[in-house]
Design an enzyme around this catalytic site. Structure first.
Site, PDB file in Angstrom:
ATOM      1  N   ASP A 696      32.022  15.544 -10.007  1.00  0.00           N
ATOM      2  CA  ASP A 696      32.334  13.876  -9.726  1.00  0.00           C
ATOM      3  C   ASP A 696      32.443  13.406 -11.373  1.00  0.00           C
ATOM      4  O   ASP A 696      32.171  13.995 -12.332  1.00  0.00           O
ATOM      5  CB  ASP A 696      31.427  13.308  -8.981  1.00  0.00           C
ATOM      6  CG  ASP A 696      32.075  12.070  -8.563  1.00  0.00           C
ATOM      7  OD1 ASP A 696      33.025  11.634  -8.909  1.00  0.00           O
ATOM      8  OD2 ASP A 696      31.459  11.490  -7.666  1.00  0.00           O
TER       9      ASP A 696
HETATM   10  C1  BGC Z   1      33.716   9.118  -7.319  1.00  0.00           C
HETATM   11  C2  BGC Z   1      34.539  10.055  -6.931  1.00  0.00           C
HETATM   12  C3  BGC Z   1      35.923   9.678  -7.520  1.00  0.00           C
HETATM   13  C4  BGC Z   1      35.837   9.596  -8.661  1.00  0.00           C
HETATM   14  C5  BGC Z   1      37.194   9.414  -9.529  1.00  0.00           C
HETATM   15  C6  BGC Z   1      33.823   8.636  -8.735  1.00  0.00           C
HETATM   16  O1  BGC Z   1      32.834   7.702  -9.094  1.00  0.00           O
HETATM   17  O2  BGC Z   1      32.192   9.171  -6.673  1.00  0.00           O
HETATM   18  O3  BGC Z   1      34.762  10.082  -5.508  1.00  0.00           O
HETATM   19  O4  BGC Z   1      36.975  10.385  -6.850  1.00  0.00           O
HETATM   20  O5  BGC Z   1      34.938   8.612  -9.165  1.00  0.00           O
HETATM   21  O6  BGC Z   1      37.539   7.932  -9.441  1.00  0.00           O
END
Ligand code: BGC
Length: 776
Positions: A696
């Site tokens: 993530d």
């Molecule tokens: C989220 C993800 C997301 C990523 C990119 C993170 O903060 O938990 O689900 O895909 O950011 O935006």
């Protein structure tokens, strides 16, 4: 890195509403042919009819009164990476009434509109760490309410609740509880009008006890999860009988928050003990507290009735197969959901009373029409996990199956049946170091014939050079670049507002023909700085129980990915709804692993059929947003394997998912992005999966307890979490600054090996081959 710093930067980058000045929304838009119709259909199928005294469907010629500010501020989506989309034509409920030509009390609607447009009353989303779950409500003057009751006999009341990433809902009025104004509105309107229809337009479930007290006064109650850009039209289709409701709850609704088994342990930012174990959702209520259920998992009314007749039952080769006929015995055309539950024998390991084993949805059946469907389920999906023997098994006894509450068949086992052997994993384990060392990958050596000839990725694509031959020619800096993103969101390799890029992200790799892979959030549409289609939320899609429709919807989204030049969608979100307060529940499907796994698989198949890739997230246990970077979920191995990993396993098995995203949190003391057992022992070795794992966005610095020389990126690569996204440990970095943590121990005793770097490079390059991207 502190939670605070991490969240602060994510806020900056993620929230277009708050960052319009940073990320301008350009005046470009695209909607794939057929997309609006699919969103409309899925939105309508997602609506769950909870109560109806015969008031619905409404007569489209009779004027109605609409109360609640969300009539025009309809909640189409949640906030955060899974929600901030800017469709060019978002449809509110009032728009839907207009489009359908339904007469409504304009005096009342105009009063709402002019009140809601005052600066102090605007629907304010709040901030990243503090999304507003609720927007203030207008106090309707008695004269206006009574005058409206003179003009109309039916009132609609909309109760809205928003939610978003990085922030959980709370046990407060305006969040889990209704506000005093809402209760007053419900009481006054239901006393003044002959019929009152309440629509719950929610991101998260709320306390419904005040509505229970108004039982008899409320004629109909509907649950409408965020349904995407066509929401208002979808709701009108159901209200006025163009479509009979066919949505079924994806979660159990309890009588109170305290009745949920997670309620005692949810929300601690440091440590959450999953003390309920496998007894979560209906598995808990069935067994320990049936009286606490207000509306059960799978519940939902229709305008018609169905007769369900199980036809044949077979248990063969460790698979259950049931055929069933559903006949529409009512007077309204409609669809029915068939739910097959397995009721395991009680002896041996403690087990739930029932486990969802399979489901299917009929097509639209005219009154008198019927359809026969076949439902299948591998025993693996309802098997138990024995933590002592490390096996999945079926215990002896009679395994009964029921279909929509009707006995559908059974099989009896004289002795236990081994379904699959597993390795001990995910628990504090003194043997982890030895297990890792005994399976370190071999180094890929240059092929003898390769010589000094420069290699090009186009040769791998053409099949004239092996992938390993290509990998053996990559330098350490090139291998390093394949393990991280381009350095920040909104990569220059992709369209405006993308979430980043990885793969061929340095000139040296581009010269060798390796193209970049451009990613975007997900899951409910493509989040860019442009006007893109907004799909129903995951919870809404789960309530359709319609995998075919979901697959077609995401196939269509694949066409939009192609249009925008995006290779990979960051979704679907797969975490289970452990607790009704989790701020990202709207991005996830259900409390049940099979419903979640099969809906996720449908979305992934759709995207991947279009030639693009999906990234299922967040493995594992991103089940609360409070302290999502710090929280350590303490969970038994059995609970993980029967609930929180099973949904991912089903999805991967039924869709050949190409990529997986790790979660921010820790599981049993280890951050997911460093978790060897999760990403190597289970995901790859046990599930035989060969895809790419992304972190993530950003990750927590740490040192490997087993290999103290390894930290951060080397620790991550050893577990086969292949790519650090969006590229840098430092959120404030404008450009990627080379990070020595990956290579500083390369080749040293106890250090990272070249074989491990090459293994992750292979995981990444394989994805490019699967995507059939041309060489750069
Ligand atoms: C989220 C993800 C997301 C990523 C990119 C993170 O903060 O938990 O689900 O895909 O950011 O935006």
């Amino acid at each position: 890195m502190s939670e605070c710093l991490n969240e602060y930067k994510i806020e900056d980058l993620h929230t277009p509403d708050l960052t319009q000045d940073r990320l301008e929304i350009r005046n470009e838009s695209y909607t794939a042919p057929g997309m609006r119709e699919l969103i409309l259909e899925a939105g309508a199928e997602s609506i769950v009819l909870l109560e109806n005294d015969g008031t619905l469907p409404l007569d489209p010629h009779e004027m109605i009164a609409v109360f609640g500010r969300c009539q025009s501020d309809w909640i189409r989506m949640g906030y955060g990476s899974g929600g901030d989309l800017y469709p060019s034509v978002p449809v509110s409920l009032i728009d839907g009434l207009e489009n359908a030509g339904i007469p409504y009390d304009r005096e009342l609607a105009e009063a709402y509109l002019s009140w809601a447009s005052l600066p102090d009353h605007k629907a304010d989303p709040g901030s990243w760490l503090g999304w507003n779950n609720h927007f203030s409500e207008m106090q309707v003057p008695d004269e206006l309410l009574n005058a409206s009751a003179e003009r109309c006999s039916t009132a609609l009341i909309i109760i809205g609740r928003a939610a978003g990433e990085g922030h959980d809902c709370t046990l407060e009025k305006g969040s889990f509880y209704l506000t005093d104004e809402e209760i007053l509105l419900l009481t006054k309107v239901s006393a003044a009008f002959r019929h009152t229809v309440v629509i719950l337009n929610l991101c998260n479930l709320i306390d419904l006890s005040p509505l229970e007290m108004l039982r008899g006064k409320i004629s109909a109650l509907l649950l409408a999860y965020p349904g995407g850009m066509e929401s208002g039209n979808s709701v009108c289709d159901v209200l006025f009988g163009k479509t009979a409701p066919s949505g079924k709850l994806c979660d159990s609704i309890a009588r109170s928050y305290q009745a949920y088994p997670s309620s005692g342990s949810f929300g601690d930012p440091e440590r959450v003990v999953y003390s309920e174990g496998i007894f979560m959702g209906y598995r808990y209520f069935d067994r320990f507290a049936p009286e606490q259920v207000l509306y059960p998992f799978g519940y939902g009314l229709s305008y018609t009735e169905f007769q369900i007749r199980p036809e044949t039952f077979q248990y063969k080769e460790e698979t259950v197969q049931v055929s069933v006929t559903a006949a529409n015995t009512g007077t309204f055309p409609g669809k029915e959901v068939l739910k097959l539950f397995c009721c395991p024998p009680a002896q041996g390991l403690e087990k739930p009373v029932r486990i969802l084993a399979a489901f299917a949805k009929t097509g639209e059946l005219a009154p008198g029409a019927s359809e026969t469907l076949t439902l299948r389920c591998p025993a693996q999906y309802f098997s138990s996990y024995d933590e002592e023997q490390h096996i999945y098994l079926l215990e002896p006894g009679t395994w009964n199956f029921e279909l929509n509450g009707i006995p559908a068949g059974s099989f009896t086992l004289e002795k236990k049946v081994l379904i699959r052997e597993a390795s001990p994993a995910m628990m504090p384990d003194s043997g982890l170091k030895e297990r890792i060392l005994s399976s370190l990958p071999e180094e890929i050596r240059p092929e003898k014939t390769a010589g000094e000839k420069p290699v090009h990725f186009s040769e791998v694509i053409a099949g004239t050079l092996s992938l390993d031959g290509f990998i053996s020619s990559l330098s350490v800096p090139e291998l390093e670049a394949l393990t991280r993103g381009h350095g920040m969101m909104n990569s220059s390799y992709g369209p405006h507002g993308n979430a980043g890029a990885f793969g061929g992200i340095i000139p040296e790799l581009n010269e060798k023909g390796v193209p970049p892979i451009v990613v975007s959030d997900g899951p409910s549409g493509i989040r860019l700085g442009m006007h893109t289609s907004q799909l129903p939320s995951a919870s809404a899609l789960a309530c359709t129980w319609n995998t075919e429709l979901t697959e077609t919807l995401y196939l269509c989204l694949g066409e939009e990915l192609r249009h925008w030049g995006i290779d990979l969608l960051l979704g679907p979100g797969m975490n289970l709804h452990r607790d009704p307060l989790c701020g990202r529940n709207f991005e996830y499907y259900s409390e049940d692993p099979l419903l979640s796994g099969r809906m996720g698989a449908a979305a992934v198949r759709g995207i991947q059929r279009s030639g693009k890739a999906a990234c299922i997230k967040h493995l594992a246990c991103n089940n609360q947003e409070t302290g999502r970077n710090t929280c350590d979920g303490r969970i038994s191995e059995r609970t993980l394997r029967e609930l929180y990993l099973r949904n991912f396993e089903i999805c991967i098995r039924e869709s050949a998912t190409l990529t997986v995203m790790s979660s921010y949190n820790k599981v049993n003391g280890i951050w997911s992005h460093y978790n060897y057992d999760l990403f190597t022992t289970i995901l790859r070795n046990e599930w035989n999966w060969h895809g790419t794992v992304l972190t993530d966005w950003w990750m927590q610095p740490s040192v490997s307890p087993e290999f103290p020389a390894l930290r951060d990126n080397a620790y991550r690569i050893r577990s086969q979490v292949d790519v650090l996204m969006p590229g840098d440990m430092d959120h404030s970095a404008e450009e990627y600054a080379p990070d020595s943590s990956l290579t500083e121990t390369l080749g040293q005793e106890g250090g990272i090996t070249l074989g491990e770097l090459q293994r992750s490079a292979r995981n990444v390059l394989n994805l490019i081959l699967n995507l059939k991207k041309p060489a750069f």
